[in-house]
Design a protein around this motif. Structure first.
Motif, PDB file in Angstrom:
ATOM      1  N   THR A 229      -2.812  86.645  12.489  1.00 61.54           N
ATOM      2  CA  THR A 229      -3.246  85.965  11.273  1.00 61.54           C
ATOM      3  C   THR A 229      -2.213  84.914  10.908  1.00 61.54           C
ATOM      4  O   THR A 229      -1.071  84.991  11.401  1.00 61.54           O
ATOM      5  N   PRO A 230      -2.533  83.922  10.070  1.00 60.50           N
ATOM      6  CA  PRO A 230      -3.846  83.569   9.543  1.00 60.50           C
ATOM      7  C   PRO A 230      -4.716  82.905  10.613  1.00 60.50           C
ATOM      8  O   PRO A 230      -4.206  82.229  11.505  1.00 60.50           O
TER       9      PRO A 230
ATOM     10  N   PHE B 198      -7.612  78.573   5.480  1.00 61.35           N
ATOM     11  CA  PHE B 198      -7.378  79.644   6.457  1.00 61.35           C
ATOM     12  C   PHE B 198      -7.866  80.971   5.895  1.00 61.35           C
ATOM     13  O   PHE B 198      -8.107  81.115   4.684  1.00 61.35           O
ATOM     14  N   THR B 199      -7.978  81.967   6.768  1.00 63.88           N
ATOM     15  CA  THR B 199      -8.453  83.296   6.403  1.00 63.88           C
ATOM     16  C   THR B 199      -7.455  84.335   6.892  1.00 63.88           C
ATOM     17  O   THR B 199      -6.889  84.199   7.979  1.00 63.88           O
ATOM     18  N   ASN B 200      -7.238  85.360   6.089  1.00 67.75           N
ATOM     19  CA  ASN B 200      -6.439  86.482   6.561  1.00 67.75           C
ATOM     20  C   ASN B 200      -7.338  87.355   7.426  1.00 67.75           C
ATOM     21  O   ASN B 200      -8.177  88.100   6.935  1.00 67.75           O
ATOM     22  N   THR B 201      -7.155  87.259   8.724  1.00 67.42           N
ATOM     23  CA  THR B 201      -7.989  88.022   9.651  1.00 67.42           C
ATOM     24  C   THR B 201      -7.411  89.400   9.959  1.00 67.42           C
ATOM     25  O   THR B 201      -7.999  90.167  10.718  1.00 67.42           O
TER      26      THR B 201
ATOM     27  N   LEU C  22      -1.896  89.314   3.139  1.00 67.46           N
ATOM     28  CA  LEU C  22      -1.111  88.126   3.464  1.00 67.46           C
ATOM     29  C   LEU C  22      -0.599  87.521   2.159  1.00 67.46           C
ATOM     30  O   LEU C  22      -1.373  87.019   1.350  1.00 67.46           O
TER      31      LEU C  22
ATOM     32  N   VAL D 179       2.394  82.213   3.944  1.00 67.69           N
ATOM     33  CA  VAL D 179       2.192  81.623   5.267  1.00 67.69           C
ATOM     34  C   VAL D 179       3.409  80.760   5.572  1.00 67.69           C
ATOM     35  O   VAL D 179       4.207  80.447   4.679  1.00 67.69           O
TER      36      VAL D 179
ATOM     37  N   SER E 256      -9.989  84.068   2.039  1.00 66.70           N
ATOM     38  CA  SER E 256      -9.541  82.747   2.456  1.00 66.70           C
ATOM     39  C   SER E 256      -8.775  82.046   1.347  1.00 66.70           C
ATOM     40  O   SER E 256      -8.900  82.382   0.173  1.00 66.70           O
TER      41      SER E 256
END
Length: 451
Positions: free
Chosen positions: A35-36, A62-65, A70, A73, A124
Motif C-alpha cells: 500500500t498505498p 490513492f487507496t489503502n489496499t 494508513l 504516506v 481513499s
C-alpha cells in the motif's frame, strides 16, 4: 535497468528466435500486501523556453489496499539526489494540501506526509502540491545535454509500505532504487512548439499560447512517468505485430542509425511480447543520445539509449521485467536485470552455452540476490554478477527444466505477476512447480539464489 557500467555494448544481428504468441493478461487483482495502491497522478506543468525548468501542480489520489490503517504516506523525490541537500534541490514540493508535510529525509529524496485521519482498508484520500523541476546539466537519466533535456524520475511518486514496512531506500547511481506500484498518470506538459516532448503513455498535441504546444500524455497501469524535451528529430514505425514505435534522436545521430534502432525496437517488442505476453501500452518512445554514460535506461513505454541494438533490446525487455512484472529494484536487482539480460540473449539467439562455467565468486557473501546496498559497496562486481552470472543462472535453469518447460514457465510467471510485484520466493516456487518431482534445492544453492 540500464547497461550503465557495461563499457562494451555490442551491436548484434536482430534475428528473432521463434516463440509462441500468447494473449495479453488481464489486470492484476488488488495487492493487499502493499500500500498505498490504485494511485492516480494528475500533473500539469509548464516549461521555460529551453525545457530545462518546469513548474505547476501535481495531485495524487490513492487507496489503502492493506488491512493495516494508513496514517501517513511518503513521497519519493528521487532526483534530489542530483542536487545539494537541503539547499539546492532540483525537485521542490510546496503548498501541500490533504496532509501535513514533514522534513525532507534520506538525502532529501523522501518526504513524509501525515494524513489528517488514518485510512482504513479500501478508503481513499488525495494530496496535492505545487511542483518545481530544474534539470541539471549533464547527459543523464535526469539531466541535459546541450539543448536536450532528459527527465526521468522527476515526478514525486508514492513510496511502498509492505510487510517489511516503508521502503525508504537511498538513491543509487550504480543501478536502481525504484519500487512502485501500478498507477495511472494524466500529465499535461505546456512547452515551446520548437521542442519535441516524447513521454510515457500515449500523447496528443494541441496548440497552446503563441509559439507553444500542449502535450497531453495519458498512461494507465504503469509504475512511473518520464519525458524528454528538446529539438529532437522523430521517426515512427509500426512493428509487424502492430506496436507503434517512435524514435527521437539528437542532431549528432544519423538518420540511418535512428532507422536501424527503429527496426530493432519493432522486432524486440514483438519478440518479447511473444515470450512474456503482449505489450500493453499504446506506443513506445525511444530517445537516442550517444553521450549517455550509462548506456540506456528504462521507463514505462519510454527508454533512453545510445545507438546499440543490444542495449535497446535490453531496455525494451525491461518493459516486462520491472515495468509489467514489478520488483523491489533496490532489494533484489537480480529479478529485473538478470531476467532482462536473459530475454535479450533469447532475442539474439544466444544460448549461454557453458557460461555458468566461467563464474568465479569474489567472496562467500556475494550472492546473485544481493541488494543494491551490497553492490554499492562492491560496485565493480555489480554488472558481472547481477547481469552476467544472473542471466547464466537462468540459462542453466532452462537446461535443467528443458527449453519447453522454461518457456512455458516464464510466460506463465509473467502472466501471474502481470501488473503486480514479483519476489525471489515467488520465482523459485514457479520454477520448482515446473521442475515437478525434481528438487531444485541444490540448484538454488549452487547459483547462490537466496530467498
Amino acid at each position: 535497468m540500464n547497461l550503465r557500467i557495461r563499457a562494451a555494448l555490442t551491436a548484434a544481428a536482430t534475428s528473432i528466435v521463434a516463440a509462441v504468441a500468447f494473449a495479453p493478461a488481464a489486470h492484476a487483482a488488488v495487492d493487499t500486501t502493499r500500500t498505498p495502491g490504485l494511485a492516480r497522478y494528475t500533473v500539469t506543468l509548464t516549461s521555460n523556453s529551453t525545457g530545462a525548468s518546469w513548474t505547476g501542480h501535481q495531485a495524487i489520489t490513492f487507496t489503502n489496499t492493506s488491512p493495516t490503517a494508513l496514517s501517513e504516506v511518503y513521497l519519493r523525490l528521487w532526483d534530489n539526489y542530483h542536487g545539494t541537500c537541503p539547499s539546492g534541490t532540483p525537485i521542490t514540493v510546496s503548498n501541500l494540501s490533504g496532509g501535513t508535510a514533514g522534513a525532507l529525509t534520506v538525502g532529501c529524496t523522501a518526504l513524509k506526509v501525515t494524513l489528517p485521519a488514518s485510512l482504513p482498508q479500501n478508503a481513499s484520500a488525495s494530496i496535492g502540491f505545487d511542483l518545481s523541476i530544474t534539470v541539471p546539466s549533464g547527459a543523464d537519466r535526469f539531466g541535459s545535454d546541450g539543448a536536450y533535456n532528459f527527465i526521468g524520475n522527476a515526478l514525486p511518486v508514492l513510496a511502498v509500505r509492505d510487510g517489511a514496512g516503508w521502503h525508504l531506500d537511498p538513491y543509487t547511481n550504480n543501478g536502481e532504487s525504484f519500487y512502485s506500484l501500478i498507477s495511472d498518470f494524466d500529465v499535461t506538459l505546456d512547452h515551446p512548439t520548437a521542442l519535441a516532448v516524447p513521454a510515457t503513455g500515449t500523447s496528443t498535441d494541441t496548440p497552446g499560447a503563441s509559439g507553444r504546444t500542449v502535450t497531453h500524455a495519458v498512461a494507465t497501469q504503469v509504475r512511473d512517468f518520464a519525458w524528454a524535451a528538446g529539438p529532437f528529430t522523430k521517426i515512427t514505425g509500426v512493428s509487424p505485430a502492430g506496436y507503434r514505435v517512435n524514435v527521437y534522436r539528437t542532431s549528432a545521430i544519423s538518420s540511418s542509425s535512428a532507422q536501424s534502432m527503429l527496426t530493432t525496437a519493432e522486432n524486440a517488442l514483438d519478440a518479447h511480447s511473444s515470450r512474456f505476453g503482449a505489450y500493453p501500452y499504446g506506443e513506445a518512445d525511444v530517445v537516442l543520445d550517444n553521450n549517455f554514460w550509462f548506456g540506456g535506461m528504462e521507463y514505462p513505454g519510454f527508454v533512453l539509449d545510445v545507438v546499440s541494438s543490444n542495449a535497446l533490446a535490453h531496455e525494451l525487455a525491461h518493459q516486462w521485467f520491472y515495468g509489467i512484472v514489478g520488483d523491489d529494484e533496490y532489494t533484489t536487482p537480480w529479478l529485473d536485470e538478470a531476467f532482462t539480460d536473459y530475454a535479450t540473449d533469447l532475442y539474439f539467439g544466444r544460448t549461454g552455452t557453458n557460461c555458468w562455467n566461467s563464474v568465479t565468486w569474489q567472496s562467500s557473501s556475494e550472492r546473485l540476490t544481493s541488494s543494491m546496498a551490497y553492490w554499492d559497496a562492491h560496485s565493480s562486481r555489480y554488472s558481472t554478477v547481477v547481469y552476467g552470472y544472473g542471466k547464466c543462472a537462468l540459462h542453466d535453469l532452462r537446461r535443467t527444466l528443458g527449453t519447453t518447460a522454461m518457456t512455458n514457465m516464464m510466460y506463465a510467471y509473467a502472466q501471474s505477476h502481470w501488473y503486480g510485484v514479483s519476489t525471489v520466493p515467488d520465482f523459485k516456487a514457479a520454477a520448482q512447480s515446473a521442475a515437478g518431482s525434481t528438487s531444485l534445492t541444490s540448484f538454488w544453492t549452487t547459483h547462490r539464489i537466496d530467498g
